[in-house]
Write a protein that holds these residues in place. Structure first.
Motif, PDB file in Angstrom:
ATOM      1  N   SER A  34      37.977  -3.534  58.633  1.00 42.07           N
ATOM      2  CA  SER A  34      39.130  -3.133  57.835  1.00 42.07           C
ATOM      3  C   SER A  34      40.164  -4.249  57.772  1.00 42.07           C
ATOM      4  CB  SER A  34      39.759  -1.862  58.417  1.00 42.07           C
ATOM      5  OG  SER A  34      38.841  -0.793  58.405  1.00 42.07           O
ATOM      6  N   LEU A  35      40.397  -4.895  58.927  1.00 39.24           N
ATOM      7  CA  LEU A  35      41.351  -5.998  58.966  1.00 39.24           C
ATOM      8  C   LEU A  35      40.896  -7.148  58.077  1.00 39.24           C
ATOM      9  CD1 LEU A  35      43.862  -7.343  60.215  1.00 39.24           C
ATOM     10  CD2 LEU A  35      42.395  -8.101  62.101  1.00 39.24           C
ATOM     11  N   VAL A  36      39.628  -7.508  58.185  1.00 34.69           N
ATOM     12  CA  VAL A  36      39.094  -8.609  57.376  1.00 34.69           C
ATOM     13  C   VAL A  36      39.149  -8.274  55.892  1.00 34.69           C
ATOM     14  CG1 VAL A  36      36.976  -9.877  56.818  1.00 34.69           C
ATOM     15  CG2 VAL A  36      37.636  -9.547  59.200  1.00 34.69           C
ATOM     16  N   VAL A  37      38.748  -7.056  55.546  1.00 32.68           N
ATOM     17  CA  VAL A  37      38.766  -6.640  54.143  1.00 32.68           C
ATOM     18  C   VAL A  37      40.192  -6.624  53.604  1.00 32.68           C
ATOM     19  CG1 VAL A  37      38.394  -4.661  52.614  1.00 32.68           C
ATOM     20  CG2 VAL A  37      36.593  -5.373  54.198  1.00 32.68           C
ATOM     21  N   GLY A  38      41.125  -6.114  54.401  1.00 32.87           N
ATOM     22  CA  GLY A  38      42.514  -6.056  53.960  1.00 32.87           C
ATOM     23  C   GLY A  38      43.119  -7.426  53.757  1.00 32.87           C
ATOM     24  N   VAL A  39      42.849  -8.345  54.695  1.00 36.20           N
ATOM     25  CA  VAL A  39      43.382  -9.702  54.582  1.00 36.20           C
ATOM     26  C   VAL A  39      42.709 -10.441  53.431  1.00 36.20           C
ATOM     27  CG1 VAL A  39      43.599 -11.932  55.749  1.00 36.20           C
ATOM     28  CG2 VAL A  39      44.030  -9.818  57.017  1.00 36.20           C
ATOM     29  N   ALA A  40      41.383 -10.271  53.298  1.00 36.50           N
ATOM     30  CA  ALA A  40      40.659 -10.929  52.213  1.00 36.50           C
ATOM     31  C   ALA A  40      41.139 -10.453  50.852  1.00 36.50           C
ATOM     32  CB  ALA A  40      39.158 -10.677  52.354  1.00 36.50           C
ATOM     33  N   ALA A  41      41.511  -9.185  50.757  1.00 35.26           N
ATOM     34  CA  ALA A  41      41.999  -8.648  49.488  1.00 35.26           C
ATOM     35  C   ALA A  41      43.329  -9.272  49.080  1.00 35.26           C
ATOM     36  CB  ALA A  41      42.142  -7.126  49.588  1.00 35.26           C
ATOM     37  N   ASN A  43      43.828 -12.386  49.118  1.00 37.42           N
ATOM     38  CA  ASN A  43      43.499 -13.718  48.593  1.00 37.42           C
ATOM     39  C   ASN A  43      44.008 -14.851  49.485  1.00 37.42           C
ATOM     40  OD1 ASN A  43      42.220 -12.701  46.196  1.00 37.42           O
ATOM     41  ND2 ASN A  43      44.269 -12.300  45.354  1.00 37.42           N
ATOM     42  N   VAL A  44      43.695 -14.776  50.779  1.00 36.28           N
ATOM     43  CA  VAL A  44      44.082 -15.837  51.699  1.00 36.28           C
ATOM     44  C   VAL A  44      42.915 -16.817  51.853  1.00 36.28           C
ATOM     45  CG1 VAL A  44      45.622 -14.304  52.952  1.00 36.28           C
ATOM     46  CG2 VAL A  44      43.254 -14.556  53.716  1.00 36.28           C
ATOM     47  N   SER A  45      43.149 -17.915  52.558  1.00 40.67           N
ATOM     48  CA  SER A  45      42.091 -18.897  52.791  1.00 40.67           C
ATOM     49  C   SER A  45      41.131 -18.378  53.858  1.00 40.67           C
ATOM     50  CB  SER A  45      42.701 -20.219  53.248  1.00 40.67           C
ATOM     51  OG  SER A  45      43.296 -20.074  54.529  1.00 40.67           O
ATOM     52  N   ARG A  46      39.954 -19.010  53.945  1.00 43.23           N
ATOM     53  CA  ARG A  46      38.985 -18.588  54.947  1.00 43.23           C
ATOM     54  C   ARG A  46      39.527 -18.796  56.367  1.00 43.23           C
ATOM     55  NH1 ARG A  46      33.567 -17.587  54.786  1.00 43.23           N
ATOM     56  NH2 ARG A  46      33.326 -18.508  52.711  1.00 43.23           N
ATOM     57  N   GLY A  47      40.267 -19.896  56.562  1.00 43.54           N
ATOM     58  CA  GLY A  47      40.837 -20.162  57.877  1.00 43.54           C
ATOM     59  C   GLY A  47      41.797 -19.061  58.313  1.00 43.54           C
ATOM     60  N   GLU A  48      42.664 -18.638  57.411  1.00 42.61           N
ATOM     61  CA  GLU A  48      43.604 -17.558  57.724  1.00 42.61           C
ATOM     62  C   GLU A  48      42.858 -16.247  57.964  1.00 42.61           C
ATOM     63  OE1 GLU A  48      47.587 -18.790  55.214  1.00 42.61           O
ATOM     64  OE2 GLU A  48      45.828 -18.058  54.102  1.00 42.61           O
ATOM     65  N   LEU A  49      41.813 -16.039  57.192  1.00 43.17           N
ATOM     66  CA  LEU A  49      41.020 -14.820  57.334  1.00 43.17           C
ATOM     67  C   LEU A  49      40.371 -14.761  58.709  1.00 43.17           C
ATOM     68  CD1 LEU A  49      39.725 -12.299  56.004  1.00 43.17           C
ATOM     69  CD2 LEU A  49      37.878 -13.798  55.222  1.00 43.17           C
ATOM     70  N   MET A  50      39.765 -15.876  59.137  1.00 41.82           N
ATOM     71  CA  MET A  50      39.080 -15.899  60.426  1.00 41.82           C
ATOM     72  C   MET A  50      40.070 -15.816  61.584  1.00 41.82           C
ATOM     73  SD  MET A  50      36.100 -15.706  59.454  1.00 41.82           S
ATOM     74  CE  MET A  50      35.501 -15.609  61.146  1.00 41.82           C
ATOM     75  N   VAL A 173      33.740 -16.988  49.783  1.00 42.98           N
ATOM     76  CA  VAL A 173      35.103 -16.464  49.855  1.00 42.98           C
ATOM     77  C   VAL A 173      35.332 -15.356  48.829  1.00 42.98           C
ATOM     78  CG1 VAL A 173      37.548 -17.036  49.613  1.00 42.98           C
ATOM     79  CG2 VAL A 173      36.002 -18.639  50.751  1.00 42.98           C
ATOM     80  N   SER A 174      34.789 -15.519  47.630  1.00 40.89           N
ATOM     81  CA  SER A 174      34.992 -14.526  46.575  1.00 40.89           C
ATOM     82  C   SER A 174      34.233 -13.224  46.823  1.00 40.89           C
ATOM     83  CB  SER A 174      34.564 -15.109  45.225  1.00 40.89           C
ATOM     84  OG  SER A 174      33.180 -15.456  45.255  1.00 40.89           O
ATOM     85  N   MET A 175      33.279 -13.259  47.779  1.00 42.57           N
ATOM     86  CA  MET A 175      32.438 -12.083  48.036  1.00 42.57           C
ATOM     87  C   MET A 175      32.679 -11.482  49.414  1.00 42.57           C
ATOM     88  SD  MET A 175      30.636 -11.416  45.371  1.00 42.57           S
ATOM     89  CE  MET A 175      29.322 -10.400  46.022  1.00 42.57           C
ATOM     90  N   VAL A 176      33.733 -11.920  50.095  1.00 42.50           N
ATOM     91  CA  VAL A 176      33.969 -11.449  51.460  1.00 42.50           C
ATOM     92  C   VAL A 176      34.148  -9.938  51.512  1.00 42.50           C
ATOM     93  CG1 VAL A 176      35.656 -11.439  53.342  1.00 42.50           C
ATOM     94  CG2 VAL A 176      34.866 -13.601  52.389  1.00 42.50           C
ATOM     95  N   VAL A 177      34.940  -9.394  50.618  1.00 39.59           N
ATOM     96  CA  VAL A 177      35.226  -7.951  50.660  1.00 39.59           C
ATOM     97  C   VAL A 177      33.959  -7.108  50.506  1.00 39.59           C
ATOM     98  CG1 VAL A 177      36.420  -6.046  49.514  1.00 39.59           C
ATOM     99  CG2 VAL A 177      37.634  -8.193  49.947  1.00 39.59           C
ATOM    100  N   PRO A 178      33.158  -7.280  49.448  1.00 38.31           N
ATOM    101  CA  PRO A 178      31.966  -6.440  49.332  1.00 38.31           C
ATOM    102  C   PRO A 178      30.917  -6.705  50.415  1.00 38.31           C
ATOM    103  CG  PRO A 178      31.992  -8.105  47.602  1.00 38.31           C
ATOM    104  CD  PRO A 178      33.327  -8.134  48.251  1.00 38.31           C
TER     105      PRO A 178
END
Length: 232
Positions: A34-41, A43-50, A173-178
């Protein structure tokens, strides 16, 4: 002829570690996904996401360990207090405690004479153990173990949380959420099925339950991430 005694294995013997393991793994998957999906939604960078995902894993594992330890310790303290009270009553009023134990067996269907004899023999063998088991409902199998619960929850949370993080690393990066959402729902389905089989519960109901709440959590956090990502 030597007679071998068959020892039956019951699923209640697993309830202590199974509850903590399932709770930890489920929370690890759901909260981190949920955290990853929320942050990815947002539109942050991969570094911030991880960074957010790893921080969530560490914080969640420690929170699970602390929460399990505190809650199970409270249960353990209550059990110890009850046992101490029962031990004192056995020393002060052994005959009353014998009658109390016999009354329990009478309610379970034994005759008064047999109940009195069973209570007498059990108290001669282990008076505190008999009262702990039949009066207080405390047994070695069901007894609270704070350290075991804390360690199991933290470990399984970390294992569960690592799965959506791994999916986030491998996905574009564009497909992280699904990708993260789909992978997490598949793993949650498997977790529900495994825990149901281990506990002897209906597999479909257990799987549906964890998938529903996991999907709801990810949908809500994705909406929050999208909303605040757009606003910010």
């Amino acid at each position: 002829m030597t007679r071998h005694i068959h020892r039956e294995m019951h699923r209640t013997e697993r309830i202590g570690w199974l509850r903590a393991a399932v709770l930890g793994a489920n929370d690890g998957i759901v909260s981190t996904a949920s955290l990853v999906v929320g942050v990815a939604a947002a539109n942050v960078s991969r570094g911030e996401l991880m960074l957010a995902g790893v921080a969530g894993l560490v914080a969640g594992a420690m929170s699970m360990a602390a929460g399990e330890y505190v809650s199970v310790s409270s249960q353990s303290d209550t059990e110890k207090a009850d046992l101490a009270r029962e031990r004192a009553e056995l020393l002060a009023q052994p005959e009353h405690e014998h009658q109390e134990l016999a009354a329990i067996y009478i309610k379970r269907g034994l005759s008064a004479e047999l109940a009195a004899e069973v209570a007498r023999q059990l108290m001669v063998h282990d008076d505190l153990g008999a009262h702990a088991r039949d009066e207080l409902g405390i047994s070695e199998m069901m007894s609270a173990n704070p350290v075991q619960a804390a360690f199991t929850s933290a470990l399984t949370f970390s294992v569960g949380a690592s799965l959506p993080l791994l999916a986030a690393v491998m996905a574009p990066v564009s497909m992280v959420v699904p990708v993260v959402a789909g992978t997490s729902l598949v793993v949650l389905t498997a977790l529900g099925a495994i825990s149901a089989r281990a506990g002897g519960a209906p597999v479909f109901r257990a799987s549906l339950r964890v998938v529903f709440w996991g999907a709801l959590a990810m949908a809500l956090t994705a909406g929050v991430g999208k909303l605040f990502g757009t606003v910010v």
